[in-house]
Design an enzyme around this catalytic site. Structure first.
Site, PDB file in Angstrom:
ATOM      1  N   TYR A 143       0.827  -1.210   0.000  1.00  0.00           N
ATOM      2  CA  TYR A 143       0.000   0.000   0.000  1.00  0.00           C
ATOM      3  C   TYR A 143       0.861   1.262   0.000  1.00  0.00           C
ATOM      4  CZ  TYR A 143      -3.464   3.400   1.663  1.00  0.00           C
ATOM      5  OH  TYR A 143      -4.283   4.492   1.806  1.00  0.00           O
ATOM      6  N   SER A 180     -14.194   0.451   4.992  1.00  0.00           N
ATOM      7  CA  SER A 180     -12.993  -0.358   4.777  1.00  0.00           C
ATOM      8  C   SER A 180     -12.115  -0.373   6.029  1.00  0.00           C
ATOM      9  CB  SER A 180     -12.192   0.164   3.575  1.00  0.00           C
ATOM     10  OG  SER A 180     -11.711   1.468   3.807  1.00  0.00           O
ATOM     11  N   ARG A 184     -10.822  -3.571   8.369  1.00  0.00           N
ATOM     12  CA  ARG A 184      -9.449  -3.828   8.802  1.00  0.00           C
ATOM     13  C   ARG A 184      -9.379  -4.018  10.316  1.00  0.00           C
ATOM     14  NH1 ARG A 184      -8.653   0.285   5.095  1.00  0.00           N
ATOM     15  NH2 ARG A 184      -7.991   1.840   6.644  1.00  0.00           N
ATOM     16  N   ARG A 205      -2.013   5.095  17.754  1.00  0.00           N
ATOM     17  CA  ARG A 205      -0.948   5.727  16.965  1.00  0.00           C
ATOM     18  C   ARG A 205      -1.331   7.120  16.467  1.00  0.00           C
ATOM     19  NH1 ARG A 205      -1.138   1.861  11.531  1.00  0.00           N
ATOM     20  NH2 ARG A 205      -2.936   2.856  10.525  1.00  0.00           N
TER      21      ARG A 205
END
Length: 246
Positions: A143, A180, A184, A205
């Site tokens: 990606y 999406s 994930r 994060r």
């Protein structure tokens, strides 16, 4: 809303959900004439604009969509996020990612650019990512490589047509709440055995302590589509809640 896009025509790929749909809705609200496209036309239901099934991997279909839209604004939003390192990546995943994440933009720009030049201008907006040449994100080898390529593509188009009324910019989001992304999170949750632990892994994060809303990315796309950004081209616009600034 102030009709910032009044009189402009826009073509949006992957407009069925997430950032694409939020942007389509915002463009419509700002007065643009939008052709919203997606491979799954069911996802386009409810949009107050013209819609069309479009697989951006199909050059003939891309040319048909561009001919129908005659866009002043092209928003390339279609893409896919692969998970894993270089040792996890397969040839098929590599080929698919470049086909969808990069080659699709080559096709749409190649199809839309002649009309934009003939009409005297246009704004091309490409979806990249903070996980690209900007930062290296863990388990995003394929990606991140494709999204770095999108930045290079963007800068090249911008440079070649800067004196002919064409602007080309990339948007580089951090983690954005979308269908999406929820997929994930669910996949990581299955691996970790805890959905909450997976959710926390994504959120932790982010310096702001949250992920972005799709509307926050759509607001940047609207700015880049409008004449307010007339002096802005060839840049990777980072909107990642400070993720890359740590």
């Amino acid at each position: 809303m102030t009709n910032r896009l009044e009189g402009k025509r826009a073509l949006i790929t992957a407009a069925g959900q997430g950032i694409g749909r939020a942007t389509a809705e915002m463009f419509i609200a700002e007065g643009a004439e939008v052709l919203a496209t997606d491979r799954d036309t069911g996802l386009l239901e409810g949009l107050d604009c013209e819609t069309m099934r479009l697989d951006v991997r199909d050059d003939t279909a891309v040319r048909e969509g561009v001919a129908r839209a005659r866009p002043d604004i092209l928003f390339n939003c279609a893409g896919f996020v692969h998970h894993g390192t270089v040792l996890d990546a397969t040839d098929d995943e590599w080929d698919f990612a470049f086909e969808l994440n990069v080659a699709s933009m080559f096709r749409t720009i190649r199809a839309a650019l002649p009309g934009m030049l003939e009409r005297g201008g246009g704004s091309i907006i490409n979806m990249s990512s903070a996980a690209s040449s900007i930062i290296g994100a863990p388990d995003r080898f394929v990606y991140g490589t494709t999204k770095a390529a999108v930045i290079g593509l963007t800068k090249s188009v911008a440079r070649d047509y800067i004196a002919r009324g064409i602007r080309c910019n990339a948007i580089c989001p951090g983690t954005v709440e979308s269908p999406s992304w929820h997929d994930r999170v669910a996949a990581l949750g299955e691996k970790l055995g805890s959905h909450e632990e997976a959710l926390q892994a994504f959120v932790s994060r982010q310096p702001m302590g949250r992920v972005a809303r799709a509307e926050e990315i759509a607001a940047l796309a609207t700015y880049l589509a409008s004449d307010e950004s007339a002096f802005t081209t060839g840049h990777a616009h980072v909107v990642d809640g400070g993720w890359s600034g740590q």
